[in-house]
Motif scaffolding. Structure first.
Motif, PDB file in Angstrom:
ATOM      1  N   CYS A  92       1.145   0.688   3.108  1.00 17.95           N
ATOM      2  CA  CYS A  92       1.130   0.607   1.654  1.00 17.95           C
ATOM      3  C   CYS A  92       0.130   1.628   1.129  1.00 17.95           C
ATOM      4  O   CYS A  92      -0.766   2.062   1.863  1.00 17.95           O
ATOM      5  CB  CYS A  92       0.714  -0.791   1.202  1.00 17.95           C
ATOM      6  N   THR A  93       0.271   2.006  -0.124  1.00 18.22           N
ATOM      7  CA  THR A  93      -0.676   2.920  -0.739  1.00 18.22           C
ATOM      8  C   THR A  93      -1.233   2.279  -2.004  1.00 18.22           C
ATOM      9  O   THR A  93      -0.603   1.403  -2.599  1.00 18.22           O
ATOM     10  CB  THR A  93      -0.023   4.273  -1.103  1.00 18.22           C
ATOM     11  N   ALA A  94      -2.420   2.724  -2.397  1.00 19.43           N
ATOM     12  CA  ALA A  94      -3.068   2.196  -3.599  1.00 19.43           C
ATOM     13  C   ALA A  94      -3.980   3.253  -4.186  1.00 19.43           C
ATOM     14  O   ALA A  94      -4.361   4.208  -3.499  1.00 19.43           O
ATOM     15  CB  ALA A  94      -3.877   0.945  -3.257  1.00 19.43           C
ATOM     16  N   LYS A  95      -4.340   3.071  -5.439  1.00 12.98           N
ATOM     17  CA  LYS A  95      -5.325   3.933  -6.083  1.00 12.98           C
ATOM     18  C   LYS A  95      -6.698   3.310  -5.892  1.00 12.98           C
ATOM     19  O   LYS A  95      -6.849   2.095  -5.957  1.00 12.98           O
ATOM     20  CB  LYS A  95      -5.039   4.068  -7.580  1.00 12.98           C
ATOM     21  N   SER A  96      -7.689   4.163  -5.661  1.00  9.20           N
ATOM     22  CA  SER A  96      -9.069   3.712  -5.538  1.00  9.20           C
ATOM     23  C   SER A  96      -9.954   4.797  -6.117  1.00  9.20           C
ATOM     24  O   SER A  96     -10.041   5.890  -5.550  1.00  9.20           O
ATOM     25  CB  SER A  96      -9.433   3.451  -4.078  1.00  9.20           C
ATOM     26  N   GLY A  97     -10.582   4.488  -7.239  1.00  4.75           N
ATOM     27  CA  GLY A  97     -11.381   5.517  -7.905  1.00  4.75           C
ATOM     28  C   GLY A  97     -10.475   6.654  -8.312  1.00  4.75           C
ATOM     29  O   GLY A  97      -9.451   6.456  -8.928  1.00  4.75           O
ATOM     30  N   GLY A  98     -10.798   7.867  -7.895  1.00  5.31           N
ATOM     31  CA  GLY A  98      -9.968   9.018  -8.214  1.00  5.31           C
ATOM     32  C   GLY A  98      -8.998   9.393  -7.122  1.00  5.31           C
ATOM     33  O   GLY A  98      -8.272  10.368  -7.232  1.00  5.31           O
ATOM     34  N   GLY A  99      -8.955   8.622  -6.034  1.00  4.69           N
ATOM     35  CA  GLY A  99      -8.101   8.990  -4.904  1.00  4.69           C
ATOM     36  C   GLY A  99      -7.102   7.922  -4.530  1.00  4.69           C
ATOM     37  O   GLY A  99      -6.886   6.952  -5.255  1.00  4.69           O
ATOM     38  N   ARG A 100      -6.474   8.124  -3.390  1.00  3.71           N
ATOM     39  CA  ARG A 100      -5.499   7.172  -2.854  1.00  3.71           C
ATOM     40  C   ARG A 100      -6.009   6.644  -1.522  1.00  3.71           C
ATOM     41  O   ARG A 100      -6.693   7.345  -0.789  1.00  3.71           O
ATOM     42  CB  ARG A 100      -4.150   7.852  -2.630  1.00  3.71           C
ATOM     43  N   VAL A 101      -5.676   5.407  -1.232  1.00  2.00           N
ATOM     44  CA  VAL A 101      -5.992   4.822   0.071  1.00  2.00           C
ATOM     45  C   VAL A 101      -4.708   4.292   0.684  1.00  2.00           C
ATOM     46  O   VAL A 101      -3.768   3.958  -0.029  1.00  2.00           O
ATOM     47  CB  VAL A 101      -7.043   3.676  -0.033  1.00  2.00           C
TER      48      VAL A 101
END
Length: 124
Positions: A92-101
């Motif tokens: 899965c992918t997600a947004k975290s701060g200004g990036g992606r995790v």
């Protein structure tokens, strides 16, 4: 002199407790979830029953960051559907701060056939 010894001893006990607590919480980097057939959040994945990506994403978004010192704050989680087959893996992918995790997800256990009870885990 006794006061200094007591303070030093109290600090040592507090540090030891914090270290032990950190090791105890280390296991919280993996979160297990079980989806019951009653939820109705099933999908067909490559001819297998499975869980919808939306269900998996909502669980991850809810549980990924329950404690500030474990993991990152995330939002906008997106997951593909998850086949109800033991050892199946998705990312899965997600947004975290200004990036992606990325969030690795895998099926731990499947009980039943038509509308299986699926136990799956994700890692922080």
């Amino acid at each position: 002199m006794k006061a200094k010894v007591i303070v030093v001893g109290a600090v040592a006990v507090a540090v030891a407790g914090a270290v032990a607590g950190t090791f105890a919480l280390e296991g919280m980097n993996v979160q297990k979830n079980t989806a019951d057939p009653a939820t109705g959040a099933y999908a067909k994945v490559k001819d297998h029953p499975g869980l919808t990506g939306d269900l998996v994403a909502s669980h991850i978004e809810t549980w990924y960051h329950p404690v500030p010192w474990i993991g990152k704050e995330i939002d906008s989680v997106s997951c593909p559907d998850l086949a109800a087959v033991k050892h199946t893996k998705i990312t899965c992918t997600a947004k975290s701060g200004g990036g992606r995790v990325t969030v690795p997800v895998s099926v731990v256990e499947v009980a039943g056939a038509t509308a299986p009870r699926v136990t799956w885990k994700f890692e922080r």
